[in-house]
Scaffold this motif. Structure first.
Motif, PDB file in Angstrom:
ATOM      1  N   GLU A  19     -51.969  34.093 -41.165  1.00  0.00           N
ATOM      2  CA  GLU A  19     -50.271  34.101 -41.545  1.00  0.00           C
ATOM      3  C   GLU A  19     -49.772  33.336 -39.740  1.00  0.00           C
ATOM      4  OE1 GLU A  19     -47.600  34.567 -42.616  1.00  0.00           O
ATOM      5  OE2 GLU A  19     -49.643  34.508 -44.853  1.00  0.00           O
ATOM      6  N   ASP A  20     -50.741  34.155 -38.247  1.00  0.00           N
ATOM      7  CA  ASP A  20     -50.278  34.591 -37.375  1.00  0.00           C
ATOM      8  C   ASP A  20     -50.524  32.649 -37.255  1.00  0.00           C
ATOM      9  OD1 ASP A  20     -50.292  36.559 -36.468  1.00  0.00           O
ATOM     10  OD2 ASP A  20     -52.420  36.918 -36.032  1.00  0.00           O
ATOM     11  N   TYR A  21     -51.411  31.728 -37.295  1.00  0.00           N
ATOM     12  CA  TYR A  21     -51.526  30.678 -37.043  1.00  0.00           C
ATOM     13  C   TYR A  21     -50.120  29.689 -38.312  1.00  0.00           C
ATOM     14  CZ  TYR A  21     -53.616  26.160 -37.036  1.00  0.00           C
ATOM     15  OH  TYR A  21     -54.496  24.536 -36.579  1.00  0.00           O
ATOM     16  N   LYS A  22     -50.118  29.839 -39.134  1.00  0.00           N
ATOM     17  CA  LYS A  22     -48.894  29.554 -39.906  1.00  0.00           C
ATOM     18  C   LYS A  22     -47.533  30.307 -39.316  1.00  0.00           C
ATOM     19  CE  LYS A  22     -46.692  29.181 -44.255  1.00  0.00           C
ATOM     20  NZ  LYS A  22     -46.195  30.239 -45.507  1.00  0.00           N
ATOM     21  N   ALA A  23     -47.676  30.961 -38.767  1.00  0.00           N
ATOM     22  CA  ALA A  23     -45.820  31.262 -37.878  1.00  0.00           C
ATOM     23  C   ALA A  23     -45.507  30.571 -36.167  1.00  0.00           C
ATOM     24  CB  ALA A  23     -46.238  32.572 -37.781  1.00  0.00           C
ATOM     25  N   ASN A  24     -47.115  30.122 -35.603  1.00  0.00           N
ATOM     26  CA  ASN A  24     -47.358  29.792 -34.687  1.00  0.00           C
ATOM     27  C   ASN A  24     -46.901  28.390 -35.121  1.00  0.00           C
ATOM     28  OD1 ASN A  24     -48.928  28.269 -33.061  1.00  0.00           O
ATOM     29  ND2 ASN A  24     -48.820  30.031 -31.715  1.00  0.00           N
ATOM     30  N   ILE A  25     -47.203  27.896 -35.937  1.00  0.00           N
ATOM     31  CA  ILE A  25     -46.765  26.352 -36.145  1.00  0.00           C
ATOM     32  C   ILE A  25     -45.243  26.035 -36.804  1.00  0.00           C
ATOM     33  CG2 ILE A  25     -47.398  24.321 -38.075  1.00  0.00           C
ATOM     34  CD1 ILE A  25     -50.831  26.374 -38.434  1.00  0.00           C
ATOM     35  N   LEU A  26     -45.231  27.261 -37.438  1.00  0.00           N
ATOM     36  CA  LEU A  26     -43.874  26.656 -37.887  1.00  0.00           C
ATOM     37  C   LEU A  26     -42.776  27.636 -36.551  1.00  0.00           C
ATOM     38  CD1 LEU A  26     -43.825  28.118 -41.592  1.00  0.00           C
ATOM     39  CD2 LEU A  26     -43.731  25.738 -40.709  1.00  0.00           C
ATOM     40  N   SER A  27     -42.598  28.327 -35.960  1.00  0.00           N
ATOM     41  CA  SER A  27     -42.219  27.850 -34.596  1.00  0.00           C
ATOM     42  C   SER A  27     -41.394  26.921 -33.873  1.00  0.00           C
ATOM     43  CB  SER A  27     -42.618  29.644 -33.965  1.00  0.00           C
ATOM     44  OG  SER A  27     -43.586  29.572 -33.462  1.00  0.00           O
ATOM     45  N   SER A  28     -42.886  26.515 -33.483  1.00  0.00           N
ATOM     46  CA  SER A  28     -43.025  25.492 -33.000  1.00  0.00           C
ATOM     47  C   SER A  28     -41.565  24.514 -33.158  1.00  0.00           C
ATOM     48  CB  SER A  28     -44.079  24.517 -32.640  1.00  0.00           C
ATOM     49  OG  SER A  28     -44.109  23.300 -33.992  1.00  0.00           O
ATOM     50  N   VAL A  29     -41.443  23.947 -34.643  1.00  0.00           N
ATOM     51  CA  VAL A  29     -39.936  23.375 -35.344  1.00  0.00           C
ATOM     52  C   VAL A  29     -38.640  23.452 -34.324  1.00  0.00           C
ATOM     53  CG1 VAL A  29     -38.286  22.568 -36.643  1.00  0.00           C
ATOM     54  CG2 VAL A  29     -41.211  23.389 -37.285  1.00  0.00           C
ATOM     55  N   ASP A  30     -38.790  25.028 -34.168  1.00  0.00           N
ATOM     56  CA  ASP A  30     -37.772  25.105 -32.969  1.00  0.00           C
ATOM     57  C   ASP A  30     -37.379  24.878 -31.602  1.00  0.00           C
ATOM     58  OD1 ASP A  30     -36.132  25.823 -35.653  1.00  0.00           O
ATOM     59  OD2 ASP A  30     -36.795  27.683 -35.515  1.00  0.00           O
ATOM     60  N   GLY A  31     -38.076  25.389 -30.567  1.00  0.00           N
ATOM     61  CA  GLY A  31     -38.565  25.141 -29.502  1.00  0.00           C
ATOM     62  C   GLY A  31     -37.963  24.472 -28.708  1.00  0.00           C
ATOM     63  N   ASP A  32     -37.982  24.887 -27.499  1.00  0.00           N
ATOM     64  CA  ASP A  32     -37.555  23.512 -26.643  1.00  0.00           C
ATOM     65  C   ASP A  32     -37.961  23.076 -25.597  1.00  0.00           C
ATOM     66  OD1 ASP A  32     -37.863  25.653 -25.027  1.00  0.00           O
ATOM     67  OD2 ASP A  32     -35.271  25.358 -24.424  1.00  0.00           O
TER      68      ASP A  32
END
Length: 175
Positions: free
Chosen positions: A40-53
């Protein structure tokens, strides 16, 4: 899918949901290896990368008009991981993902080649990436393309050693 040419382009706003799904599909194979909380931590980190600048480039690979791969290119270890102390002041590939249905078609190689081209255009002499032992097939690809271990840039995340690899851009003939 046929043997049409892979097209690499900069991702746009419309691609964000496609990239999220691609990342979930591509990295989903590691769910069985990690603990439930770790996944869950890994997946959240991966998916959050889509929105970072922080990335300098968000690349997507298209085959027959369908997004089948993606990767991020960062300019330093500070931008990529929030780790200036790692001391990487050259481009870093992160979250290279290929749709499970498109594997073996040269998608990852094309994304790495475009990242290398962009790194050279920036005047960089090296291109970095990090991976772990659970990504055995990816490690084989990186080594085949000329990446070498950069032990001094490894990252320890809990019990996982995240191994650093470096490509000498001006010396490699594999790209």
């Amino acid at each position: 899918m046929s043997t049409q040419e892979v097209r690499i382009r900069e991702a746009n706003e419309r691609d964000r949901d496609l990239i999220r799904q691609l990342l979930a599909d591509a990295y989903g194979q590691y769910q069985a290896i990690l603990t439930p909380a770790g996944w869950e931590d890994y997946k959240a980190n991966i998916l959050s990368s889509v929105d970072g600048d922080a990335p300098s480039a968000r690349l997507v690979a298209e085959l027959e008009g369908e997004v089948v791969g993606s990767s991020l290119l960062f300019l330093s270890s500070e931008a990529a991981y929030g780790l200036p102390e790692l001391g990487i002041q050259s481009p870093i590939i992160r979250l290279l993902a290929v749709s499970p249905q498109a594997r073996g078609l040269g998608i990852a190689t094309a994304l790495i080649q475009e990242s290398a081209r962009r790194a050279l255009a920036l005047g960089a002499s090296t291109l970095h990436l990090h991976t772990s032992d659970m990504m055995e097939s990816a490690v084989k690809l990186y080594e085949r393309l000329g990446f070498e271990r950069a032990f001094d840039k490894d990252i320890q995340k809990g019990e996982t050693l995240v191994k650093s690899y470096r490509l000498q851009l001006k010396e490699t003939a594999n790209l």
